[in-house]
Design a protein around this motif. Structure first.
Motif, short mmCIF file in Angstrom:
data_model
loop_
_atom_site.label_atom_id
_atom_site.label_comp_id
_atom_site.label_asym_id
_atom_site.label_seq_id
_atom_site.Cartn_x
_atom_site.Cartn_y
_atom_site.Cartn_z
N ASP A 179 8.77 24.03 -11.73
CA ASP A 179 8.24 24.54 -10.47
C ASP A 179 7.43 23.48 -9.72
N SER A 180 7.11 22.36 -10.39
CA SER A 180 6.38 21.27 -9.72
C SER A 180 7.32 20.28 -9.04
N TYR A 181 8.62 20.41 -9.26
CA TYR A 181 9.57 19.44 -8.71
C TYR A 181 9.52 19.41 -7.18
N ILE A 182 9.57 20.59 -6.57
CA ILE A 182 9.67 20.64 -5.10
C ILE A 182 8.43 20.05 -4.43
N PRO A 183 7.18 20.46 -4.79
CA PRO A 183 6.02 19.83 -4.14
C PRO A 183 5.96 18.32 -4.39
N CYS A 184 6.34 17.89 -5.59
CA CYS A 184 6.34 16.44 -5.87
C CYS A 184 7.36 15.72 -4.97
N SER A 185 8.54 16.32 -4.85
CA SER A 185 9.57 15.67 -4.03
C SER A 185 9.17 15.62 -2.56
N GLU A 186 8.44 16.65 -2.10
CA GLU A 186 7.99 16.64 -0.70
C GLU A 186 6.96 15.54 -0.45
N ARG A 187 6.07 15.35 -1.43
CA ARG A 187 5.08 14.25 -1.28
C ARG A 187 5.77 12.89 -1.31
N ILE A 188 6.78 12.76 -2.15
CA ILE A 188 7.53 11.50 -2.20
C ILE A 188 8.25 11.27 -0.87
N HIS A 189 8.83 12.33 -0.33
CA HIS A 189 9.56 12.20 0.94
C HIS A 189 8.63 11.77 2.07
N VAL A 190 7.41 12.34 2.11
CA VAL A 190 6.44 11.94 3.14
C VAL A 190 6.07 10.47 2.98
N ALA A 191 5.81 10.05 1.73
CA ALA A 191 5.44 8.65 1.49
C ALA A 191 6.59 7.70 1.86
N VAL A 192 7.83 8.11 1.55
CA VAL A 192 8.98 7.28 1.89
C VAL A 192 9.15 7.17 3.41
N THR A 193 8.97 8.29 4.11
CA THR A 193 9.09 8.28 5.57
C THR A 193 8.05 7.36 6.20
N GLU A 194 6.83 7.42 5.66
CA GLU A 194 5.76 6.55 6.18
C GLU A 194 6.06 5.08 5.92
N MET A 195 6.62 4.80 4.76
CA MET A 195 6.96 3.41 4.46
C MET A 195 8.11 2.94 5.35
N ALA A 196 9.12 3.79 5.55
CA ALA A 196 10.25 3.40 6.39
C ALA A 196 9.80 3.15 7.83
N ARG A 230 0.83 -1.21 0.00
CA ARG A 230 0.00 0.00 0.00
C ARG A 230 0.87 1.26 0.00
N LYS A 231 1.91 1.27 0.82
CA LYS A 231 2.80 2.43 0.85
C LYS A 231 3.59 2.56 -0.44
N THR A 232 3.99 1.44 -1.02
CA THR A 232 4.73 1.49 -2.28
C THR A 232 3.88 2.04 -3.40
N GLU A 233 2.60 1.70 -3.40
CA GLU A 233 1.70 2.25 -4.42
C GLU A 233 1.61 3.77 -4.30
N GLN A 234 1.60 4.28 -3.08
CA GLN A 234 1.57 5.72 -2.89
C GLN A 234 2.85 6.38 -3.41
N ILE A 235 4.00 5.73 -3.12
CA ILE A 235 5.28 6.25 -3.63
C ILE A 235 5.27 6.25 -5.16
N THR A 236 4.78 5.15 -5.75
CA THR A 236 4.74 5.03 -7.21
C THR A 236 3.87 6.11 -7.83
N LYS A 237 2.74 6.37 -7.22
CA LYS A 237 1.85 7.40 -7.73
C LYS A 237 2.53 8.77 -7.72
N ASN A 238 3.22 9.07 -6.63
CA ASN A 238 3.91 10.36 -6.54
C ASN A 238 5.06 10.47 -7.53
#
Length: 645
Positions: free
Chosen positions: A553-570, A531-539
């Motif tokens: 200009d979309s790089y930073i918000p995208c990277s922040e969402r990826i970082h949150v998903a990675v932290t949750e998975m870890a 489930r967490k990996t699917e969220q990372i994949t979507k981001n």
């Protein structure tokens, strides 16, 4: 070290106690925090070495200690010593200041902008001023006053200055006088031990004639510093110069790349001009220094503390004296795995030996100095643009999935070019266009890999659901069998001495996952990981679409969402997993997320660390996204296998 540091020694930049690093070309000692900023500036600004965990030539360490003890730091902070500076609000950093922005801004102003160095009165002709300074340096090196010479060098004196009346260089003068520490300082600033004076003698010749045998031997070592460092990096040995052995070519059959692509690259390497070969060798030397310094850095840091992107140096920092093409190629060296990098290093060592012993070099009887110049400091190097060699587009140590015909073609193309600062040619335009096409192809491939990962996740989720119905008892402790389960050749790709992955320590992963079998730490359920990996994949897909559409200009918000998903998975995993594979995958996952954030921040307007080429940032962003997806896939695979055992 030749002696233990005295307790009175403090960091030159913040006055923190017990400094453990040194800036060789600045003659200062540094604490860990200030050193992290120095490392991000690049070797053309500051050359850092650990005082205890890095091997030092004894006289080089003595030179740095002498400069420190004689107040070399006052050269870089001259105007701050004026009481008026305090009144104006200007001050140096202190130990309590934050690394970013406080210490970082001060260190950049001090060493990069030279904001506090004493300035000479302006003259109409700057070249005359530089010539006068160089003549003063030429006279000063016969004495033991290192601080005076460092001050002259900081103001623009040239270490390789050839005195028109005297017919020699400062290094000839220092060698004749037996001033070994002056010779060390001159070499750090680019003096060449192989330079001949008007009578055909080298500094080595003068040292031997004067009976300064230690100095003569050290000058020979400096002359071969480049190839010695490369050989030592691979096999831990240096040539025996006293007995006439000047090269070691490591026999590493297992590490050599014998593919047709590698053979073609080696052939082009041999056809390079001496100038381009020297530049490539210097760039590889800098990458070896970065990797070795990274290894020492990670080994000496407290990994219970959070290691953020502010201390990461994932590739060689930009040198503004070099062309954007060369800087781009230098940064790509970080993406070589141990296997590929060893192949490149051995090819350079082999060709350096061939060029010295063969007839391809013209000029004097011993021209090795033309390609083995001392490169401890590159202030004195006059850079010309050159395209990056075939080795430049090897992606990463795990990038085998994304090798395409386009990227291989791109890898084949560039040793032939010797670009100048003149108008853009058709060839240069086509090379840039091809690079953009190759980057677009890589985005398409990564999108495809990401979609395949989503499909695999759905299949694994179905299998996990069926297995959960079949298994009514808790999972048992699993066996730790990393060699049999290592996905995608991870085990073999990380062998050898390569740069350690920079990662936030175990303390980053909160111990929130409840183990299935107490008290042994176990893995989370496969369903949660999927489930967490699917969220990372979507981001990641959102980020890749932004890259495709050049929406930087979309790089930073995208990277922040990826970082949150990675932290949750870890957070799903135990703080200290039993499996080496799980730890390795978690490190790759979290460190790649931090690197991704760091790269995306470079798209901000006015960022001082931003490369001029946004395309380079995009390539690094894509690579980080791929590493995150790769690590997530590994964790899903491992979790599924372990929970089914």
């Amino acid at each position: 070290m030749s002696k233990r540091l005295r307790s009175s020694e403090v960091c030159a930049d913040c006055s923190g106690p017990d400094p453990s690093w040194a800036s060789v070309n600045r003659g200062t000692f540094l604490c860990d925090e200030c050193c992290s900023v120095h490392r991000s500036l690049g070797r053309h600004i500051s050359q850092v070495r650990h005082l205890k965990h890095t091997p030092w030539p004894p006289t080089l360490l003595q030179m740095v200690e002498t400069l420190y003890n004689n107040g070399a730091n006052s050269i870089w902070e001259h105007s701050l010593l004026d009481p008026a500076s305090i009144m104006s609000g200007r001050r140096k950093a202190n130990p309590q200041d934050k690394v970013h922005p406080n210490k970082a801004e001060f260190i950049r102003a001090k060493y990069q902008m030279l904001a506090f160095v004493h300035r000479l009165p302006c003259r109409d002709d700057d070249s005359v001023t530089a010539k006068d300074l160089s003549k003063q340096l030429h006279s000063s090196v016969r004495t033991g006053n290192l601080e005076t010479c460092l001050r002259l060098l900081s103001l623009g004196a040239q270490a390789n200055f050839f005195h028109p009346e005297k017919g020699n260089t400062p290094l000839h003068v220092a060698s004749k006088a037996g001033q070994i520490l002056q010779a060390e300082l001159l070499a750090v600033y680019g003096a060449d031990p192989g330079t001949q004076d008007s009578s055909g003698k080298t500094p080595v010749d003068y040292a031997r004639q004067g009976g300064h045998h230690e100095l003569a031997e050290r000058l020979v070592e400096i002359q071969y510093e480049l190839t010695d460092r490369l050989a030592f990096y691979l096999c831990g040995r240096k040539p025996d110069h006293k007995n006439g052995q000047h090269f070691i070519i490591p026999q590493m059959a297992d590490s050599l790349d014998l593919s047709e692509l590698a053979k073609a690259a080696k052939k082009k390497l041999q056809s390079l001009s001496n100038h381009l070969f020297e530049e490539l060798a210097m760039d590889v030397y800098d990458e070896v220094d970065r990797r070795e310094t990274d290894a020492v850095w990670l080994a000496t840091q407290n990994h219970s503390a959070l290691v953020t992107e502010t201390t990461v140096v994932p590739f060689l920092p930009v040198n503004p004296e070099y062309s954007s093409t060369r800087n781009q190629g230098r940064q790509k060296l970080a993406r070589f795995n141990a296997h590929e990098f060893a192949t490149l290093v051995i090819d350079i060592l082999s060709d350096a030996k061939r060029r010295q012993q063969g007839s391809s070099l013209s000029g004097s009887k011993d021209n090795v100095e033309l390609i083995l110049k001392t490169i401890n400091n590159q202030h004195s190097v006059e850079s010309q643009d050159n395209d990056q060699p075939d080795y430049d587009s090897v992606a990463s140590d795990e990038d085998t999935d994304l090798e395409t015909t386009a990227s291989k073609t791109n890898r084949q193309k560039s040793l032939d070019s010797d670009l100048s600062d003149g108008p853009v040619t058709v060839q240069e335009f086509m090379e840039v266009k091809n690079a953009l096409v190759a980057s677009e192809a890589k985005i398409q491939q990564l999108m495809k890999v990401n979609n395949n990962l989503s499909d695999e996740l759905r299949i694994m989720q179905k299998k996990a659901s069926r297995l959960e119905k079949q298994n009514s008892t808790p999972e048992s402790d699993y066996d730790n069998t990393p060699n049999d389960m290592e996905p995608d050749g991870m085990g073999s790709s990380r062998k050898g001495r390569q740069r350690s992955m920079v990662w936030p320590g175990d303390g980053l992963v909160p111990d929130t996952a409840e183990p299935h079998v107490a008290p042994s730490p176990t893995l989370p359920s496969t369903e949660d990981v999927i489930r967490k990996t699917e969220q990372i994949t979507k981001n990641i897909q959102e980020l890749l679409r932004a890259a495709q559409e050049n929406k930087h200009d979309s790089y930073i918000p995208c990277s922040e969402r990826i970082h949150v998903a990675v932290t949750e998975m870890a957070a799903l995993f135990p703080k200290k997993p039993k499996s080496d594979m799980v730890r390795t995958s978690l490190r790759l996952l979290t460190s790649s997320a931090y690197r991704l954030q760091s790269e995306c921040k470079k798209t901000l307007p006015g960022d001082p660390g931003s490369p001029t080429d946004v395309q380079l940032v995009t390539q690094q962003v894509i690579q980080c996204a791929y590493d995150i997806a790769k690590a997530a896939k590994q964790l899903v695979t491992i979790t599924t296998k372990e929970n089914n055992n």
